[in-house]
Structures are given as C-alpha cells and as structure tokens.
Design a protein around this motif. Structure first.
Motif, mmCIF file in Angstrom:
data_model
loop_
_atom_site.group_PDB
_atom_site.id
_atom_site.type_symbol
_atom_site.label_atom_id
_atom_site.label_comp_id
_atom_site.label_asym_id
_atom_site.label_seq_id
_atom_site.Cartn_x
_atom_site.Cartn_y
_atom_site.Cartn_z
ATOM 1 N N PRO A 149 -6.541 21.193 30.830
ATOM 2 C CA PRO A 149 -7.161 20.886 32.128
ATOM 3 C C PRO A 149 -6.906 22.000 33.142
ATOM 4 C CG PRO A 149 -5.946 18.992 31.286
ATOM 5 C CD PRO A 149 -5.588 20.157 30.400
ATOM 6 N N ILE A 196 -13.055 15.612 33.823
ATOM 7 C CA ILE A 196 -12.129 16.672 34.219
ATOM 8 C C ILE A 196 -12.644 17.991 33.668
ATOM 9 C CG2 ILE A 196 -10.095 15.158 34.323
ATOM 10 C CD1 ILE A 196 -9.294 16.223 31.572
ATOM 11 N N VAL A 253 -11.901 21.468 31.816
ATOM 12 C CA VAL A 253 -10.921 22.040 30.902
ATOM 13 C C VAL A 253 -11.293 23.485 30.604
ATOM 14 C CG1 VAL A 253 -10.387 19.807 29.837
ATOM 15 C CG2 VAL A 253 -12.168 21.258 28.845
#
Length: 269
Positions: A57, A48, A50
């Motif tokens: 996130p 993910i 960030v």
C-alpha cells in the motif's frame, strides 16, 4: 434564494462585480446507489492504492501525479507545480468575451448550473448583465475551476437567473463528419410521408414524466422485497439477445405499423 450552494464567488464584467451563488441544475441524489461488500462478512470493501512493483500500500503523502512519457517512464508533478498553472482565482467568473447565443452548438454543452445573486446589494448588477445578454442575443464566455479542473463556461440568461454551462474543450470533441459522411442521404418522399404520419400520431406535449427512469422503481421494489425477505423476481432470460428482425420492405413495414396503431387507438377508445 437557494440554500447550501455548492459554489459561491463573484460575477465580473469589466469594473462591474457582484456576489453570486451557483448550484448544479441536475441532481442524482434520488438515484439508487450501491456499495461493494464482502459477501462473506457483509462489510464494505475499501479501495487502496498499491505499488505496482512491490504490491505494498502507498500512503496518501507518498502519492504523486505522473505523466507517462514512455513505457513505465513518468514525469512526476507535485501539487504546488500543478497549482502554478491553474487559474489565479477559483472564485470569480470574469466574463472575457461574448458570442451570439445561436452560434454555440449543442455538442459543446456539458453540465448546466443555476447562477443567482448572493447579496441583495448585488442584484441590480446581476440583473443588468443578465438583461444586456438577453437584449443582444448573446452568451458570455469565461473560465472557472469546477470539479477540481479548470473549465470553459458559458453564461446564458434564463428568466430571472443565469444558466452557467460547463463546456467541452475543443480537443475533447469528435468531428461528426467522420461518422456521418458515409451515410446514404437519398430517401423516397413517400417513405418520409409515412414516417411523418407515425410521428404525428406519437407526438405529445413535453412532460418530464416522459423521461422517467423505470429501472429506479424496479430497483427500489427489489430492495424493499429483500428488506422484508420476500421472494425477488428472477432475471429475465434471453432479453439481451433479442434483436429486431430485418425489414425487407420498408414501405410494407410502415403501412403495417400505421395499421396497427390505428387498430390500437380504436381499442383504446
């Protein structure tokens, strides 16, 4: 006709146009691939984005491309702004110019793709363009959006089809002279003859099996052993530290090599 083409569009030369399909000439589908897992749970690990400042996130809709103009200072570019400088068409290979086939050096070549007609009606136009390039010893040059990027491409006639090579841009290439100019080019003719004899003994007709990847076989065997809960081989110790000993006398080393190969051939008969 190959099925499931990864690209379909048109081949164009002036007013001559025909529908075509393209497939990568190489594939990594048979390669062993791995996922990253959480050792504790066995679940896949997902990547993910960030925020580097807050650590939180960032949703897909909030992600934007940026060009760094200074430390922590970026110019933001929206998708529609990037599309405004892209090619007008991503589905037409418009041959803009031609070049002698032997004038494009290997260092420019990137990825090969097979191009073929995608409609019986267009086969004649495709064949005429292909045969004209073959007869004149030329390759076609164009641009195309592939793999999410605008790329220069070269069209090379090959048998009944055309090979489309993506090419590197000029600013992607390093000058070989910067690396090779300082190498001493003087060698003894007798040494060249000895190495030539070694080359003669090791020369074989080309076969794709000569570039088989043995590591893929080892990985599949390892995976099968793990599936069946068998003992797996231990890592080879010290292999990465192995280095050849320094050759003090090249002539003696070459003579010993030839003698060893002659002895080995005798045993193999």
């Amino acid at each position: 006709m190959a099925q499931h083409s990864f690209w379909k569009g048109y081949l164009k030369l002036s007013l001559v146009t025909c529908p075509v399909a393209m497939m990568p000439a190489t594939s990594e589908a048979e390669k062993v691939r791995f996922h990253t897992l959480n050792r504790a749970t066995g679940n896949r690990v997902e990547g993910i984005y960030v925020d580097s400042g807050s650590g939180k996130p960032v949703e897909d809709d909030d992600q934007v491309r940026g060009y760094e103009r200074g430390p922590d200072d970026y110019v933001m570019l929206e998708d529609d702004e990037l599309r405004s400088v892209a090619l007008e068409s991503t589905r037409t290979i418009d041959i803009e110019m031609f070049a002698p086939a032997d004038s494009v050096e290997w260092i420019w070549y990137d990825r090969p793709h097979f191009l073929m007609p995608d409609d019986p009606v267009g086969e004649e136009a495709f064949a005429v363009i292909r045969e004209a390039m073959a007869a004149t010893g030329t390759v076609g040059l164009s641009r195309l959006v592939l793999y999410r990027r605008e790329r220069p491409v070269m069209l090379e006639p090959r048998g009944r089809g055309i090979v489309v090579w993506t090419l590197h841009y000029a600013d992607e290439l390093r000058r070989p002279e910067d690396y090779f100019e300082g190498i001493d080019g003087d060698v003894e003719p007798d040494l060249v003859k000895l190495v030539g004899r070694l080359i003669d003994r090791r020369t074989r007709d080309w076969d794709g099996a000569l570039v088989h990847d043995p590591m893929q076989d080892e990985l599949r065997a390892l995976i099968e052993a793990k599936k069946k809960h068998r003992r797996t081989p231990k890592a080879k110790k010290g292999a990465e530290q192995e280095t050849p000993t320094n050759v003090v006398n090249i002539m003696d080393a070459l003579k010993s090599s030839l003698a060893a190969e002659t002895k080995g051939r005798g045993k193999g008969r």
